[in-house]
Design an enzyme around this catalytic site. Structure first.
Site, PDB file in Angstrom:
ATOM      1  N   PRO A   2       0.829  -1.209   0.000  1.00  0.00           N
ATOM      2  CA  PRO A   2       0.000   0.000   0.000  1.00  0.00           C
ATOM      3  C   PRO A   2       0.861   1.257   0.000  1.00  0.00           C
ATOM      4  CG  PRO A   2      -0.826  -1.594   1.577  1.00  0.00           C
ATOM      5  CD  PRO A   2       0.481  -2.127   1.079  1.00  0.00           C
ATOM      6  N   GLU A   3       0.526   2.186  -0.887  1.00  0.00           N
ATOM      7  CA  GLU A   3       1.281   3.431  -0.960  1.00  0.00           C
ATOM      8  C   GLU A   3       0.507   4.533  -0.249  1.00  0.00           C
ATOM      9  OE1 GLU A   3       3.475   4.423  -4.387  1.00  0.00           O
ATOM     10  OE2 GLU A   3       3.313   2.440  -5.281  1.00  0.00           O
TER      11      GLU A   3
END
Length: 271
Positions: A2-3
């Protein structure tokens, strides 16, 4: 992994359900995450209230009067607000129980995430020390990037992905921003001019803001806090599209490895 948009989407998803609520207990089923979960220290959470849910880089910070609970989703982690009697699945490692019959549940199949506790009178965590500005803050702009890049020979893509320069610009959004700004990802950071850095800073802000607005990128291991997937993937111009035609000029997109990561770019639009 996840960014920043996915983490910010998670923050926005869970905050309305836990801010202002008192914690009545913590259940740790699996303490062996990236770092051992401080099970005994988490007893300090019982009876305290979450005053704010914040984000710094890819860390989520649950603020209380007694200290801060710092969460990282790692490669495959996710947070959900579920009824406390919801049966735990095999990868549901930590529950934080709140008054009002809410449970914040951490699921992490690969166990690269983290749950850490810092007392209110403790210094700032070392994990947050030395981080660059947030990309959506006013302190981050093209002039800042230009000044920090002088004399640097590393690629501009690696440069903007360095958390000491600016936080949260991961592989997906770095590739997209560089395409938006028309900059070749392998160009040396020190050989990018001020005007182009101003365009790049605006592109970074634009693609991240759009991703947050649309709920984060749909990655294999991520859905938003509501359980609905993100939809930014449909708007990606270059990431994951090697060999496809450029949406801007029709040239076949190419790929190369920079900093151990595959990087897709348009050889015509990006110079």
């Amino acid at each position: 992994m996840p960014e920043l948009p996915e983490v910010e989407t998670t923050r926005r998803g869970i905050a309305p359900h836990i801010e202002g609520r008192a914690i009545r207990g913590v259940t740790v089923r699996e303490p062996r995450l990236r770092w051992p979960v401080p099970v005994a220290a988490l007893d300090a959470l019982t009876g305290t209230t979450v005053t704010a849910v914040e984000r710094r880089a890819k860390y989520l910070l649950l603020r209380t009067a007694r200290g801060t609970l710092m969460l990282h989703l790692g490669m495959s982690g996710s947070l959900r607000v579920v009824p406390p009697d919801t049966p735990a699945a095999i990868h549901d490692h930590v529950d934080i129980l709140f008054d009002g019959d809410a449970c914040l549940r951490l699921r992490d199949p690969r166990r690269f995430g983290s749950v850490l506790w810092f007392d209110a009178d403790a210094p700032d965590p070392a994990l947050l020390a030395g981080l660059g500005p947030e990309p959506l803050d006013t302190a981050f702009d093209g002039d800042y990037l230009y000044e920090r890049s002088r004399g640097r020979r590393r690629s501009v893509k690696d440069f903007i992905m360095d958390g000491r320069i600016v936080v949260g610009v991961g592989n997906i959004y770095a590739a997209e921003a560089l395409f938006d700004a028309g900059i070749h990802p392998a160009r040396a950071a020190g050989r990018v001019g001020r005007a182009r850095y101003r365009a790049l800073a605006q592109a970074i802000k634009r693609v991240l803001a759009e991703a947050i607005e649309k709920g984060g990128t749909t990655l294999r291991d991520f859905t938003s806090a509501s359980g609905a997937p993100g939809y930014f993937r449909i708007s990606l111009a270059v990431y994951g599209r090697a060999g496809a035609p450029c949406r801007r000029c029709g040239t076949t997109l190419r790929t190369r490895r920079l900093g151990q990561r595959a990087t897709v770019y348009c050889p015509r639009c990006q110079t």
